[in-house]
Design an enzyme around this catalytic site. Sequence first.
Site, short mmCIF file in Angstrom:
data_model
loop_
_atom_site.label_atom_id
_atom_site.label_comp_id
_atom_site.label_asym_id
_atom_site.label_seq_id
_atom_site.Cartn_x
_atom_site.Cartn_y
_atom_site.Cartn_z
N PHE A 59 -6.38 -5.92 -11.54
CA PHE A 59 -6.17 -7.20 -12.22
C PHE A 59 -6.84 -8.36 -11.50
CE2 PHE A 59 -2.80 -7.36 -9.06
CZ PHE A 59 -2.81 -8.69 -8.68
N LYS B 197 -11.45 1.66 -17.73
CA LYS B 197 -10.02 1.47 -17.93
C LYS B 197 -9.62 0.26 -17.09
CE LYS B 197 -6.32 1.78 -16.52
NZ LYS B 197 -5.31 0.67 -16.34
N GLU C 81 -4.25 -3.57 -17.44
CA GLU C 81 -3.59 -4.00 -18.67
C GLU C 81 -3.01 -5.41 -18.55
OE1 GLU C 81 -0.63 -1.41 -16.31
OE2 GLU C 81 -2.79 -1.57 -16.66
N ARG C 82 -3.07 -6.01 -17.35
CA ARG C 82 -2.53 -7.36 -17.16
C ARG C 82 -3.49 -8.45 -17.64
NH1 ARG C 82 -0.40 -6.32 -10.96
NH2 ARG C 82 1.02 -4.60 -11.46
N SER D 211 -4.31 -0.35 -5.10
CA SER D 211 -3.47 -0.13 -3.92
C SER D 211 -3.78 1.22 -3.28
CB SER D 211 -1.99 -0.18 -4.31
OG SER D 211 -1.65 0.94 -5.11
N CYS E 50 -8.39 -8.60 -2.06
CA CYS E 50 -8.38 -7.55 -1.04
C CYS E 50 -9.12 -7.99 0.22
CB CYS E 50 -8.98 -6.26 -1.59
SG CYS E 50 -10.74 -6.35 -1.94
N GLU F 287 0.62 -5.18 2.91
CA GLU F 287 -0.25 -6.10 2.19
C GLU F 287 0.62 -6.90 1.21
OE1 GLU F 287 -4.52 -6.09 -0.13
OE2 GLU F 287 -3.16 -4.43 -0.52
#
Length: 499
Positions: free
Chosen positions: A149, A173, A176-177, A226, A281, A384
Amino acid sequence: MQELTHFINGEHVKGTSGRFADVYNPATGEVQAKVPLANKAEMDIAVAAAQAAQPAWAAVNPQRRARVLMKFVDLLNRDMDKLAEALSREHGKTFPDAKGDIQRGLEVAEYCIAAPQMLKGEYTDAAGPGIDIYSMRQALGVTAGITPFNFPAMIPMWMFAPAIACGNAFILKPSERDPSVPLMLAELLEEAGLPKGIIQVVNGDKEAVDAILYDPIIQSVGFVGSTPIAEYIYGTGCAQGKRVQCFGGAKNHMIIMPDADLDQAADALVGAGYGAAGERCMAISVAVPVGAETADKLRDKLIPRIEKLKIAPYTAGDDVDYGPVVTKAAQENILRLVQTGVDQGADLVVDGRDFSLQGYEDGFFVGPHLFDNVTKDMDIYKTEIFGPVLSMVRAQSYEEALGLAMDHEYGNGTAIYTRDGDTARDFANRINVGMVGVNVPIPVPLAYHTFGGWKKSAFGDLNQHGPDSFKFYTRTKTVTSRWPSGIKEGGEFHFKQMD
């Protein structure tokens, strides 16, 4: 309410699974759209369309494929503001930050225009008597990417631009957020001349991810997210015989030496630690000042800078420093981790827990936090946080500071601020982290170098973008060729006897 779609074989296609996810406006907390979550049958349709279209695309010469990307770059520049507004509305980034997200992806597309050069093979003449050997780089076929996202424009382009330039079809893909920008990018690719079926955008959750991982037609998978999910995708994808590259979590340290320009270092820490609400990140989340005097001075410089940060929705103007985090769950998790820092004995010197923005009380805003005297056994150091939280871990020596970064399980990015070239050179050579900044707080390489971490921040042999991307999205085929030698002496009109 808007109902989003998939993008399959050049068309916007409504979901048929009956499952949807809410897409929020993070600034208001309101649901602004719903996105369909694909099942295996929907993924199969996308993969079949990609498989049917890919051979003809691979047969197009690299120069003509590159021209599609040239046009795509033009269209990105044309629609920059439109894309950035859609990105900010779903993610919560400031408008300038959203444009930066798109720009960094655009630069990878620009690099991939060099596909004709990058795809050249090797040739050895007369490797043996009458023998030539040459290699070719050929497309894998159908490839796929699962993107996060926090960079809904940049990271998809980091994947699909080189994949397409190499002659592959690509299944994206996205998160979805914030799925709208990936759908818009697919539209722009086809406007640029990409044949139908070469780019597919299939929205979904774990069911769609598993459909990608277990589909025998899909030859490679890229992932950013993640570390636990990166490990799952890497292990599962490799077990299915796919080429896989996965990039996971981070805990990036900045070491501040006593000889550093502390104003410069403080400015860098504020930008790198709190920009994009810490949802990067490559964010600096750990400051490691060397020596008590350095730490005290740095802390005094950080506090007023942090307290002046402007936190607001992107609509409040280009002088906003950062906006909301992406979801209510993310907001709650950040505040939970902040509380663990307090409970475990760290000094919370800037406390943003009570932050509330008038008129946006239901938005997912998180105030800035600064901890001092953090130790490496604390949760806020090991985890994190992915939020606007900066931790100061005091070190008594350069070696102790270096050891903190080297001993952490993540190895994505790091930086050192110093005026001493010998220290900087030693740091760059010894540190076991994939991307290193010397007086640069967020050392993300430009498109013609590669991006990738070490340790539990990355899984796979090849990095993203740069030369590695052309290796990842192609296979090498080596041909050994022998032709009869000798000079022809004219036509023969009788059968030659066998030797």
